[in-house]
Structures are given as C-alpha cells and as structure tokens.
Write an enzyme that holds these catalytic residues in place. Structure first.
Site, PDB file in Angstrom:
ATOM      1  N   MET A 149       0.842   0.210  -6.549  1.00 56.15           N
ATOM      2  CA  MET A 149       0.451  -0.931  -7.575  1.00 56.15           C
ATOM      3  C   MET A 149       0.299  -0.429  -8.853  1.00 56.15           C
ATOM      4  SD  MET A 149      -3.714  -1.007  -6.510  1.00 56.15           S
ATOM      5  CE  MET A 149      -4.954   0.463  -6.693  1.00 56.15           C
TER       6      MET A 149
ATOM      7  N   ASP B  96       0.752  -1.299   0.031  1.00 55.51           N
ATOM      8  CA  ASP B  96      -0.021  -0.001   0.041  1.00 55.51           C
ATOM      9  C   ASP B  96       0.847   0.901   0.010  1.00 55.51           C
ATOM     10  OD1 ASP B  96      -2.458   1.516   0.096  1.00 55.51           O
ATOM     11  OD2 ASP B  96      -3.510   0.137   1.399  1.00 55.51           O
TER      12      ASP B  96
ATOM     13  N   LYS C  68      -9.078  -6.726  -2.336  1.00 59.26           N
ATOM     14  CA  LYS C  68     -10.468  -6.793  -1.900  1.00 59.26           C
ATOM     15  C   LYS C  68     -10.782  -5.378  -2.010  1.00 59.26           C
ATOM     16  CE  LYS C  68     -10.583  -5.890   2.477  1.00 59.26           C
ATOM     17  NZ  LYS C  68     -11.493  -4.921   2.238  1.00 59.26           N
TER      18      LYS C  68
ATOM     19  N   HIS D 133     -13.285  -1.648  -7.898  1.00 61.51           N
ATOM     20  CA  HIS D 133     -14.401  -0.871  -7.864  1.00 61.51           C
ATOM     21  C   HIS D 133     -14.323   0.596  -7.822  1.00 61.51           C
ATOM     22  CE1 HIS D 133     -16.226  -0.631  -3.413  1.00 61.51           C
ATOM     23  NE2 HIS D 133     -14.732  -0.328  -3.588  1.00 61.51           N
TER      24      HIS D 133
END
Length: 371
Positions: free
Chosen positions: A250, A221, A263, A267
């Site tokens: 990422m 992250d 996860k 979206h």
C-alpha cells in the site's frame, strides 16, 4: 509518605490497588487459559450453564486429574472479571455464558485473545521500560523483544505467528462486518467499487460484497498474507464471492476505486506513514474519478474504521480500552490511537479537506474522508 495525613483505610486501599495493578496481567492470562482450554465452547455444549464437574466433562481435551481441582480458581477469577457469570447451586458453583463469553465461542473473537497473549506481544510489553530509556527511535519495544523484527517481518518468517495474526484479523473483521453492514448502510450507497487496503484474508470485503452486491470488492495485502487463499501464482487472484485479491504494498500503490477502505490499519503506523498511505488513497480516488471531487463522497472517498479517542463521550471502560490499545500500538509499532485533532492534522497533510465521523461502533468510529 510526606506530610499529608493519610488514614489507615486509605493506605490499605492503596496497597490493595497497587497489588491489583501489579498482578493485572494475570487477567489476560486467565482469559488466554479460558480460550486455550475451550471453556466457552464447553459451556455452550452444556446449554450455556454448567457446574464444575459438568464443565470438566465437556472440555475438548480432558485435564489431568492432578490439575482438575485448580479449575475452580481460574473460573472464580474469570467470573469476577465478568467473562462468565457465577451462581451458587447447593454446595457447587454454576457458571453461565454471558454476552462477553459468547463472543469467545468458536467463530468469534477468541483468535484476538490468542494474538494479544502471544509471546511476541507480551514480550514487547515487557520491554517498554527498556524502550523508554533507549536513545533514538530506531527500535520499537516489539523489535527489542523479537530479534529486531517488526510484526510484519515476524509474520513473514514465523508460520505459527502469521497464522495466529491472520486468524485474529479475520475474527475481528467477522465481528465488525455484521455491525458495519447493519449500522453503516449509508456509507456504501453510490459506491460501485471498493479496495480493502491491508484487508487480510478478505473477511470484511466478502461481507461487504454479500451485503451490497452492486459493490465490486478488491483486497490489497502483502504476498505472505494472501498466499494461501489460492494456489494460483498470479498477482491477482479471483475469488468466488465477487472479491479479487491483489498482492502489493500500500505504500507503493493502491488500485483505483470509488472507495478505499482502511479498517484498523492507520493505528499501526506513525503520522508520517499515515500521510503516505492516505496520499496513495487520494491518488487512487483521483485515478478513478479525476480531480473534480465534490467533497461529499460522490466522486469517491476513503472510509476509515478506527478509534477516535474520546469521541464523542465514551464511558470509562471504553476510554480505558482505547488508552490501553494506544499503549499496545506504541509497543508494537511506535504508532498510536488518535484523538480527532490528530486525525484532522494527517488528513490535511495528505491533501484531504473534508471528513465526517460517525461514532457508531463502540471503541471504533467510521470516518468518511473526502478530497
């Protein structure tokens, strides 16, 4: 009204429906108030049920005497919406915890409520009308409401918002982690290593590492997300629960692993960005296993936990929630919740040829994506 004959009863029902929808935002605010005041935990301390007087006495911060009479009105709305259960006891109403309000107890999903009702989120929803009328695609409704910043930038510069955001992501992961490790055991068979991409403070990765000790877990992250997990300045921060934390983007690189977990990540992104992210995932799998993938997960896979709208045949409440979440993604990121044919399109564009969907997590599904 045109030439269609409409009865008085239909007109009055339509009027009531319009007003109900117009003030529907007050449902969200009522839920926000319940969490802010600590009502679920106060009821829990009372054994799960309490009269208004008992509830007032159990609140963590006493209400001023001038405000106490208004609590009953808040509780009536919350009971009507199914957050609590109300029953009569003589002249008094008694309120009870149910499954929904138990999810709002400390350690539950209260932080998710607080994130959805932040000024930043509500402000972006209020700009949707302006956004629809604006030219181009440069700015989201969130950016219009928050000085041109995207949510990730806001988190990097606003300590309070970043804290609320991280707490909400951790709460969602805690809630989901128990279900995932219970309902999706087969997903983690044969996996020796896993990267939780955009895994926040590592709640899901820790749960997986605990349930499946053979899986070496890593969280990737952004630096401002994981900076408080350890004071060590090094990019890779060792954790005491078989979980490693790596600061990185990422979009640029994902560490090699047997499985890449996304996860509730995709979206938040446009289709083009999803293709970029999934391409990085594919590169990470190939780097770990080479190009001779079997197409069935034995040589690595991507595990996506996200909504598949309308799959397989959700009830009205689930579908309505998915569509409302879709509007939220539109206002925050110009992203979306996806139907299966939309998922399939971005999978193929990213170079994946096979996938499997399990609709086992209510609003969300588990998608196993193979090269």
């Amino acid at each position: 009204m045109g030439s269609i004959a409409v009865s008085s009863a239909e007109l009055l029902q339509a009027e009531a429906d319009i007003i109900r929808h117009s003030v529907g935002y007050l449902k969200s605010i009522a839920l926000h108030c319940a969490v802010k005041l600590g009502i679920p935990d106060a009821l829990h301390r009372c054994g799960g049920s309490a009269s208004l007087a008992q509830l007032l006495a159990a609140l963590p911060v006493p209400l001023p005497p001038t405000k106490q009479p208004y609590l009953s009105r808040l509780m009536k709305v919350l009971a009507m919406e199914g957050v609590f259960v109300a029953s009569a006891s003589g002249d008094d109403d008694v309120y009870h915890l149910n499954t929904m309000s138990r999810l709002l107890l400390e350690g539950g999903m209260s932080p998710c409520v607080m994130l959805s009702t932040t000024p930043q989120f509500i402000g972006s929803a209020m700009r949707l009308g302006q956004w629809f009328l604006s030219e181009g695609e440069e700015a989201t409704a969130f950016m219009m409401a928050n000085g041109g910043q995207i949510p990730h930038d806001t988190g990097a510069h606003d300590v309070e918002f970043n804290s609320v955001f991280n707490q909400a992501m951790a709460a969602d992961s805690r809630h989901l982690a128990d279900l995932v490790v219970r309902e999706c055991v087969e997903v983690f068979k044969g996996i020796g290593s896993l990267v939780d991409v955009a895994g926040g403070t590592g709640t899901m990765a820790r749960a997986i590492a605990k349930a499946f000790p053979h899986v070496k877990c890593c969280v990737l992250d952004l630096p401002h997300v994981i900076q408080d997990i350890s004071p060590a300045p090094a990019p890779a921060l060792a954790d005491n629960n078989n979980v490693q934390f790596i600061a990185g983007d990422m979009m640029e690189f994902i560490p090699p692993a047997d499985a890449i977990l996304l996860k509730y990540v995709l979206h938040n992104w446009t289709d083009d960005d999803c293709v970029k992210i999934l391409t990085r995932c594919r590169e990470a799998i190939i780097s770990q296993h080479g190009t001779a993938a079997a197409g069935n997960g034995k040589n690595g896979k991507v595990v996506i936990i996200d909504a598949v709208v309308g799959a397989p045949s959700p009830g009205v409440d689930v579908l309505q929630t998915q569509l409302l979440m879709d509007m939220e993604m539109m206002s925050l990121f110009m992203a979306k919740e996806r139907y299966e044919h939309e998922w399939s399109k971005i999978f193929m564009e990213a170079g994946f040829t096979n996938y499997k969907i399990q609709s086992t997590l209510g609003l969300r599904s588990v998608i196993e994506l193979y090269i």
